[in-house]
Structure formats: structure tokens, C-alpha cells
Design a protein around this motif. Structure first.
Motif, short mmCIF file in Angstrom:
data_model
loop_
_atom_site.label_atom_id
_atom_site.label_comp_id
_atom_site.label_asym_id
_atom_site.label_seq_id
_atom_site.Cartn_x
_atom_site.Cartn_y
_atom_site.Cartn_z
N ILE A 143 0.83 -1.21 0.00
CA ILE A 143 0.00 0.00 0.00
C ILE A 143 0.86 1.25 0.00
N ILE A 194 -12.44 1.33 0.36
CA ILE A 194 -11.79 0.03 0.53
C ILE A 194 -12.53 -0.80 1.56
N GLU A 231 -11.74 -4.21 3.89
CA GLU A 231 -10.78 -5.24 4.27
C GLU A 231 -11.53 -6.40 4.90
N ALA A 265 -4.00 1.94 5.18
CA ALA A 265 -4.76 2.36 3.99
C ALA A 265 -5.42 3.71 4.23
N SER A 290 -5.86 -1.73 7.56
CA SER A 290 -6.87 -0.69 7.33
C SER A 290 -6.37 0.68 7.79
N VAL A 297 -12.53 3.36 4.62
CA VAL A 297 -12.07 1.99 4.80
C VAL A 297 -13.02 1.28 5.76
N PHE A 322 -4.50 3.45 -4.11
CA PHE A 322 -5.46 3.39 -3.02
C PHE A 322 -6.01 4.76 -2.61
N GLN A 348 0.73 4.10 -3.34
CA GLN A 348 -0.29 4.94 -2.70
C GLN A 348 -1.33 5.46 -3.68
N ALA A 370 -6.98 6.85 1.59
CA ALA A 370 -8.22 6.21 1.14
C ALA A 370 -9.40 7.05 1.62
#
Length: 384
Positions: free
Chosen positions: A122, A134, A136, A148, A145, A156, A129, A126, A153
Motif C-alpha cells: 500500500i 476500501i 478489508e 490504507a 486498514s 475503509v 489506493f 499509494q 483512502a
């Protein structure tokens, strides 16, 4: 965790490389500071030729990801030679409370190497994302997470099961909220939800139509609409250690990729070898079963959608859809039909192994048994 050890607990290898000063005991759990060297995000987009169609994930993926079949540097013993970290980086600390040892059925309370591999992936990609929604699966204590969310993001959803684990994960997210750029005081960047792969149908864990939910782990109607309309990336790390759970995992993945917009799944895992009396040999059955399920998932699927009430929820529409895998010859035969009683859609699913020769941005032993897989899905028209 003495009682766990007496019951034949399993222990993660992650903490071998953690400096003692970065770990503190908190009763039955340990608080570990994971240090990441974060590359500047513009480094990851240096290969981009233009900025067109920024909302489309397929283009940046094609430019910054490489498959395992491409050239990889190895030393004289055949071991992977990793790229070194780049100098124009910043430091990031992620504080995670977790267990050091657990029985097999609660391994989600620990941190495993696949999660750190996914975090490296990730951080190195980058732009893949950033600004994406997202989900998970099997998020455990929340490390992936959180990373992310830290790279930008837009939302998430970190999912798992077990009240104890979900509460611990939620505490870890709160502990690291300073790493996110909050949308607002009432809109969390990373949220923790319950999702059980072994439910008879994926939608059963989502039946929350009330305006007031009983638990933070329950899905609201707004959550479900966001999940279907906006989530386009699914992450999973260290999920292939039990065949029944692996079957449930792929069933949930299929339910997710057949609704809403096309989605891309990334799975990080470690091949684990064990000597079994049944085979009288060293085998890797959990990994072999994962690869079989992955192979079975690939292909072209046909969907015949039954009519649904316009006011029905998206979950009801999903339940009324039936998907079946077809051969290319069957697809051509269907495409030649001039009249159809029902609308027909096709979904194509492909998988590929992604090279893991990207740099390490945290301290752990990246063994050659660590792997990263990508599963892509897209809807096809009859003439495609």
C-alpha cells in the motif's frame, strides 16, 4: 497469555524483529509501535504519462504493478534481493494493541507477516489506493486498514468477527486517528464492522434496516449503499489457514464482486509448511487449498436477473440474481440469441501473482514464502 500457551497456542514471527523498547505489556495484550518509512506519494506516480481519468483505477494499476513472472533480482542462493528504501521519505508510527499468542481460532488477535507485506504494498503504491473506498476482509487488529486510511483512502471498512476482536480493532483505529485526514467530526475515515464469511448468505449479516443500530459493528443502510456503490478495492491478509474459512472467504468475495461496480482484490499470505502423518511428508495444504479456490474463481460468469421491485433494497436485488460459470462456447451461443426472456450480464474474473520485490518500509523478515495475489473483475457486454 499463559493459558493460551498451555492449550497449544500459535505465535506470530513478526515480533522477532521488533525492538523491545517498542513493545509494552498491557495485561493480556501488548502494545507495539510499528515504525513505517513512508515514501512521498508523488514517487509512485512518476511513471504516469498523464493525469487523465484519475478516478479510473485500472490505469494506475497497469503502470505501477508488476506480476511475479517479470524479472526479479535474486542472490546466488536464489533468495529475493529487495530494493532499499528511498531517501525522500517520512516516518510514521502505528500503535497497535494485540495478543502475542492465541489458540488457532483467535489468531486475528495477533499481527502476522502478510499484514506487513500488504502495508508495504500500500505504501509503495499509494496512488492505487488514494481517494478510493476500501473493504478489508479479516482485518484483525486493524493494521492494514489503518495504513490504507493513512495514505489517503476516502473510506475503509475493516471487517472481522468476534466482539472482543472488533472492540480491540476499534480501539486501535481510535489510537491512530491522528494519521488520517478526517472528513468531519461525524464521518470516520476507518470504521469497524462485523462480517462473517460462514453465514449462509452474505446479506444476512447486513440486514440492518433500523434507523438506530444496536452496535457500532452493525451495518447501517447507508453503509450498505456505500459498500455497493463506492467500494472498488478489497484487501485481505493472512486469511488462508483453514480450509472451511477459505471456502467462506471466496464465497464472500464472489458475492461482493458480483454487485455494484467492478472491484479489485489483493490478498497477502504466507505459505506455511507442516509435516503431516497423513502424507508422511512436508505439505502446505492450506496454501494449496487457497490456490485451488483462486483457480476455481477465475472465469466468465452469466447472470440472469429476476425482476425486482424498484423500491427494494440493493440486498434484495442481489439475492434475486443467479450467477453461473460458463464456457466461451456457451457465451457465444447465448450472444447469438435474438430474443431473451431475462436480461443477461457477464462477469469476467482474472487473477495474477504480483511481484513482492518492492521495498520494505517496516522492520520484519520478508521471507520468500510471502506472496501477493491480485484478482480483477469486470462486467462484459454480450458483444465483448
Amino acid at each position: 497469555m499463559a493459558s493460551d500457551l498451555e492449550e497449544g497456542a500459535v505465535l506470530s514471527d513478526v515480533h522477532i524483529d521488533v525492538h523491545p523498547s517498542n513493545q509494552k505489556s498491557h495485561g493480556e495484550f501488548t502494545l507495539t509501535v510499528f515504525n513505517f518509512t513512508v515514501p512521498q506519494s508523488d514517487n509512485n506516480s512518476s511513471d504516469s504519462e498523464d493525469d487523465s481519468d484519475s478516478e479510473e483505477i485500472r490505469e494506475p494499476e497497469a503502470k505501477c504493478l508488476r506480476t511475479a513472472e517479470e524479472t526479479v533480482c535474486v542472490d546466488e542462493d536464489g533468495d529475493l534481493v529487495l530494493q532499499r528504501r528511498k531517501t525522500n521519505c517520512t516516518e510514521m508510527e502505528v500503535h497497535i494493541q494485540h495478543a502475542m499468542a492465541t489458540p488457532l481460532d483467535t489468531v486475528g488477535l495477533q499481527v502476522w507477516r502478510g499484514a506487513l507485506l500488504m502495508c508495504d504494498f500500500i505504501l509503495h503504491n499509494q496512488d492505487v489506493f488514494k481517494s478510493h473506498s476500501i473493504l478489508e476482509l479479516g482485518g484483525g487488529v486493524g493494521l492494514v486498514s489503518i495504513v490504507a486510511g493513512a495514505v489517503g483512502a476516502s473510506k475503509v471498512y475493516c471487517t472481522d468477527i468476534g466482539d472482543r476482536l472488533l472492540e480491540l480493532c476499534r480501539e486501535n483505529v481510535s489510537r491512530n486517528e491522528h494519521l488520517f485526514q478526517p472528513l468531519s467530526a461525524s464521518d470516520k475515515k476507518v470504521v469497524v464492522k462485523r462480517l462473517d464469511w460462514l453465514e449462509e448468505e452474505f446479506q444476512k449479516v447486513d440486514e440492518t434496516e433500523k434507523s438506530c443500530v444496536k452496535s457500532l459493528s452493525e451495518w447501517t443502510k447507508a453503509d450498505l449503499e456505500d459498500l455497493e456503490k463506492n467500494v472498488d478495492i478489497i484487501l485481505a491478509a493472512d486469511v488462508a489457514y483453514d480450509n472451511e474459512l477459505t471456502d467462506g472467504f471466496f464465497k464472500s468475495v464472489f458475492n461482493l464482486i458480483t454487485c455494484g461496480q467492478p472491484k479489485t482484490l489483493y490478498v497477502a499470505l504466507e505459505r506455511r509448511y507442516n509435516f503431516t502423518l497423513e502424507d508422511l511428508d512436508v505439505t502446505c495444504k492450506s496454501y494449496d487449498h487457497f490456490r485451488k479456490c483462486l483457480c476455481d474463481l477465475e472465469g466468465v460468469y452469466e447472470c440472469i436477473e429476476e425482476s425486482a421491485d424498484s423500491e427494494s433494497s440493493s440486498q434484495a436485488k442481489i439475492q434475486s440474481s443467479e450467477w453461473s460459470k460458463i464456457t466461451e462456447s456457451q457465451k457465444e451461443e447465448i450472444g447469438r440469441k435474438e430474443h431473451r426472456a431475462e436480461p443477461i450480464r457477464f462477469l469476467e474474473v482474472k487473477s495474477e501473482q504480483v511481484s513482492t520485490d518492492f521495498p520494505q518500509y517496516s522492520d520484519y523478515t520478508r521471507v520468500k514464502e510471502l506472496e501477493l495475489w491480485k484478482v480483477s473483475s469486470k462486467f462484459l457486454s454480450l458483444d465483448s
